[in-house]
Enzyme design. Sequence first.
Site, PDB file in Angstrom:
ATOM      1  N   CYS A  32       0.835  -1.207   0.000  1.00 24.60           N
ATOM      2  CA  CYS A  32       0.000   0.000   0.000  1.00 24.60           C
ATOM      3  C   CYS A  32       0.874   1.262   0.000  1.00 24.60           C
ATOM      4  O   CYS A  32       1.480   1.596   1.021  1.00 24.60           O
ATOM      5  CB  CYS A  32      -0.911  -0.041   1.221  1.00 24.60           C
ATOM      6  SG  CYS A  32      -1.798   1.478   1.571  1.00 24.60           S
ATOM      7  N   CYS A  35      -0.013   3.879   2.593  1.00 29.06           N
ATOM      8  CA  CYS A  35       0.419   3.408   3.914  1.00 29.06           C
ATOM      9  C   CYS A  35       1.894   3.724   4.134  1.00 29.06           C
ATOM     10  O   CYS A  35       2.289   4.201   5.203  1.00 29.06           O
ATOM     11  CB  CYS A  35       0.209   1.906   4.055  1.00 29.06           C
ATOM     12  SG  CYS A  35      -1.495   1.358   3.912  1.00 29.06           S
TER      13      CYS A  35
END
Length: 107
Positions: A32, A35
Amino acid sequence: MSQAAEVTDSLWDTVVLGSDQPVLVDFWAEWCAPCRAMSPFVDKLAEELDGRLKVVKINTQDNPEVPARYGITAIPTFLVIKGGEVVKQIVGQRIYDELKADVEPFL
């Protein structure tokens, strides 16, 4: 090395729900990009608010039980947990000042 401690499904109840401090939980995964972009902010919060806020990360790919329990369907998602209860949910990428402002009322 992250300033935030890694937590797993098996340690969740002890480390997060049993904490005597408010806890910021970062739900993330390696693949991600948002993230990964948030990671320095999470580390900075862990350092700045040390002693007032526990900051932990849980890898949703390796630990599916806790994200399922809390209905986490998008990452990054952050939960602020105080006294074993979710008091704030933050979904998506933020700038540092917004993330800090979201957390501070619960300290």
